[in-house]
Design an enzyme around this catalytic site. Structure first.
Site, PDB file in Angstrom:
ATOM      1  N   LYS A   1     -10.300  -4.562  -5.081  1.00 54.02           N
ATOM      2  CA  LYS A   1     -11.308  -3.547  -5.409  1.00 54.02           C
ATOM      3  C   LYS A   1     -10.697  -2.166  -5.566  1.00 54.02           C
ATOM      4  O   LYS A   1     -11.340  -1.266  -6.097  1.00 54.02           O
ATOM      5  CB  LYS A   1     -12.451  -3.562  -4.394  1.00 54.02           C
TER       6      LYS A   1
ATOM      7  N   LYS B   1       0.832  -1.219   0.000  1.00 52.98           N
ATOM      8  CA  LYS B   1       0.000   0.000   0.000  1.00 52.98           C
ATOM      9  C   LYS B   1       0.855   1.252   0.000  1.00 52.98           C
ATOM     10  O   LYS B   1       0.468   2.267  -0.592  1.00 52.98           O
ATOM     11  CB  LYS B   1      -0.971   0.006   1.186  1.00 52.98           C
TER      12      LYS B   1
ATOM     13  N   LYS C   1      -3.217 -10.149  -7.117  1.00 57.83           N
ATOM     14  CA  LYS C   1      -4.559 -10.530  -6.655  1.00 57.83           C
ATOM     15  C   LYS C   1      -5.628  -9.559  -7.158  1.00 57.83           C
ATOM     16  O   LYS C   1      -5.345  -8.371  -7.359  1.00 57.83           O
ATOM     17  CB  LYS C   1      -4.581 -10.677  -5.125  1.00 57.83           C
TER      18      LYS C   1
HETATM   19  P1  ATP Z   1      -8.492  -2.963  -1.191  1.00 54.92           P
HETATM   20  O1  ATP Z   1      -8.017  -3.274  -2.577  1.00 54.92           O
HETATM   21  O2  ATP Z   1      -9.579  -1.913  -1.121  1.00 54.92           O
HETATM   22  O3  ATP Z   1      -7.402  -2.775  -0.206  1.00 54.92           O
HETATM   23  P2  ATP Z   1      -9.353  -5.662  -1.091  1.00 54.92           P
HETATM   24  O4  ATP Z   1      -9.960  -5.789  -2.446  1.00 54.92           O
HETATM   25  O5  ATP Z   1      -8.063  -6.371  -0.840  1.00 54.92           O
HETATM   26  O6  ATP Z   1      -9.263  -4.176  -0.680  1.00 54.92           O
HETATM   27  P3  ATP Z   1     -10.472  -6.140   1.529  1.00 54.92           P
HETATM   28  O7  ATP Z   1     -11.529  -5.279   2.068  1.00 54.92           O
HETATM   29  O8  ATP Z   1      -9.071  -5.862   1.974  1.00 54.92           O
HETATM   30  O9  ATP Z   1     -10.450  -6.140  -0.057  1.00 54.92           O
HETATM   31  O10 ATP Z   1     -10.798  -7.661   1.771  1.00 54.92           O
HETATM   32  C1  ATP Z   1     -12.013  -8.172   2.232  1.00 54.92           C
HETATM   33  C2  ATP Z   1     -11.951  -9.669   2.336  1.00 54.92           C
HETATM   34  O11 ATP Z   1     -11.860 -10.259   1.042  1.00 54.92           O
HETATM   35  C3  ATP Z   1     -10.713 -10.191   3.089  1.00 54.92           C
HETATM   36  O12 ATP Z   1     -11.089 -11.346   3.803  1.00 54.92           O
HETATM   37  C4  ATP Z   1      -9.753 -10.528   2.009  1.00 54.92           C
HETATM   38  O13 ATP Z   1      -8.821 -11.509   2.404  1.00 54.92           O
HETATM   39  C5  ATP Z   1     -10.695 -11.067   0.940  1.00 54.92           C
HETATM   40  N1  ATP Z   1     -10.121 -10.868  -0.399  1.00 54.92           N
HETATM   41  C6  ATP Z   1      -9.777  -9.679  -0.952  1.00 54.92           C
HETATM   42  N2  ATP Z   1      -9.309  -9.860  -2.202  1.00 54.92           N
HETATM   43  C7  ATP Z   1      -9.349 -11.210  -2.431  1.00 54.92           C
HETATM   44  C8  ATP Z   1      -8.987 -12.042  -3.543  1.00 54.92           C
HETATM   45  N3  ATP Z   1      -8.506 -11.527  -4.655  1.00 54.92           N
HETATM   46  N4  ATP Z   1      -9.162 -13.373  -3.435  1.00 54.92           N
HETATM   47  C9  ATP Z   1      -9.676 -13.908  -2.306  1.00 54.92           C
HETATM   48  N5  ATP Z   1     -10.034 -13.181  -1.220  1.00 54.92           N
HETATM   49  C10 ATP Z   1      -9.879 -11.855  -1.277  1.00 54.92           C
END
Ligand code: ATP
Ligand code: LTN
Length: 331
Positions: free
Chosen positions: A200, A113, A197
């Site tokens: 969002k 980040k 990965k």
């Molecule tokens: P951001 O990109 O906004 O930091 P993010 O997309 O990584 O966020 P989070 O809010 O951090 O999403 O994650 C919410 C939940 O979804 C967590 O349990 C995280 O481990 C899971 N998660 C996020 N991205 C993935 C992915 N690509 N595959 C599987 N699980 C995921």
């Protein structure tokens, strides 16, 4: 007999996507029947990167409606906003005084980040995992269903629970992670860059399938998804990241195992795999989208659910916080 507690959260930043669904929410649905669950919109975590206040407010309600549209039942589980329970921030301070700088410097999410947000490397981004530990420990949580990227943060929560318990007497339940295997959706990869990965906060929406994407958008995004040139449908994360990711998505959406799918697709081309993946994901998301539209229409009801959730969560949070303060000698 009292049931074990489950806690999980998602930051209301960006749009929920199928990575969150397969990595976290799918386990929430399964476990909702066996645990006393708290599902939080972790909006204090979301503000570690800049948010537009009115968008954050409205997106938070989108997330409540989305949790429910996926099948989280507010009659069975507590749904609440992290900022409505001030005990999270307070416990975070108490835990911060027991967390070492070196432990936080090692966190890969912090490194990622800060690389992405060079103009806003703030203290909240650094201490983010301590707030996450507070979220979990405040409720005597036993089970934490998350995606694979959160493993390191959960280890810190466990270390802090043990450290505090050893120093002050038993204060916290030591939480256990529930992380699906990568094959089962623990780490869904980006469509255009399958070595990273699906996330969002990605600037390019072509990298993810949002839960609310229309069938047409899903078709276009999957058509462009990166594969490889050997035209063989086989699961191998190291050498065939894109195709393996499509197999994971298709398996998650149909319930068929990856090895069954490999057999089904012998001699077939990537076009075929993509068309079937579109169809399976559209079939999964269509009812969720219809339910979302219905629930999102009634803001007063969403607010009411959050209020009830916050009242119930606070009641539990206060008991733990009181115990910790007393043990630490705070008047
Ligand atoms: P951001 O990109 O906004 O930091 P993010 O997309 O990584 O966020 P989070 O809010 O951090 O999403 O994650 C919410 C939940 O979804 C967590 O349990 C995280 O481990 C899971 N998660 C996020 N991205 C993935 C992915 N690509 N595959 C599987 N699980 C995921
Ligand atoms: N850091 C998590 C979101 C999160 C969380 C939690 C998950 C914050 N607090 C407590 C489980 C339990 C993430 O997914 N980025």
């Amino acid at each position: 007999m009292a049931r074990d507690i489950l806690f999980s959260g998602i930051q209301p930043s960006g749009q929920l996507n199928i990575g969150h669904y397969f990595g976290a929410v799918k386990n929430w649905l399964r476990m909702q029947e066996d645990f006393d669950c708290l599902f939080s919109l972790v909006n204090l975590h979301a503000i570690t990167v800049r948010q537009n206040p009115s968008e954050l407010r409205s997106r938070s309600l989108d997330f409540v409606a989305a949790y429910m549209a996926c099948g989280i039942d507010p009659e069975k589980s507590i749904i609440f906003a992290q900022s409505d329970v001030p005990e999270h921030s307070e416990l975070m301070w108490l835990l911060s005084c027991h967390t070492y700088m070196g432990e936080l410097e090692r966190m890969t999410q912090f490194k990622d980040k800060t690389a992405k947000n060079t103009d806003n490397i703030n203290l909240g981004l650094f201490s983010y995992p301590v707030l996450m530990a507070a979220d979990i420990l405040l409720y005597q949580t036993k089970a934490v269903p998350v995606g694979a990227d959160q493993k390191q943060h959960l280890e810190l929560a466990r270390d802090l629970a043990n450290r505090m318990n050893n120093r002050y007497g038993t204060l916290f339940t030591v939480p256990e992670p529930y992380i699906p295997s990568v094959e089962a959706g623990g780490r869904i990869m980006s469509l255009l860059e399958p070595e990273k990965k699906m996330s969002k906060s990605d600037d390019n929406a072509g990298n993810y399938i949002a839960l609310l994407d229309s069938p047409d958008v899903i078709r276009k995004k999957l058509k462009k998804a990166v594969t490889d040139t050997d035209n063989e449908i086989r699961y191998d994360r190291d050498t065939k990241a894109g195709v393996s990711n499509l197999l994971t998505l298709l398996s998650g959406a149909t319930g068929k195992s990856i090895s069954e799918l490999e057999v089904d697709y012998v001699g077939k081309g990537y076009g075929h795999l993509k068309v079937d993946t579109v169809e399976a994901i559209v079939a999964l998301l269509t009812p969720i989208q219809a339910e979302f539209a219905r629930l999102r229409n009634d803001e007063a009801e969403l607010q009411r659910i959050l209020k009830i959730g916050a009242d119930k969560a606070r009641f539990q949070a206060q008991a733990t916080l009181e115990k910790v303060k007393q043990a630490m000698g705070l008047l």
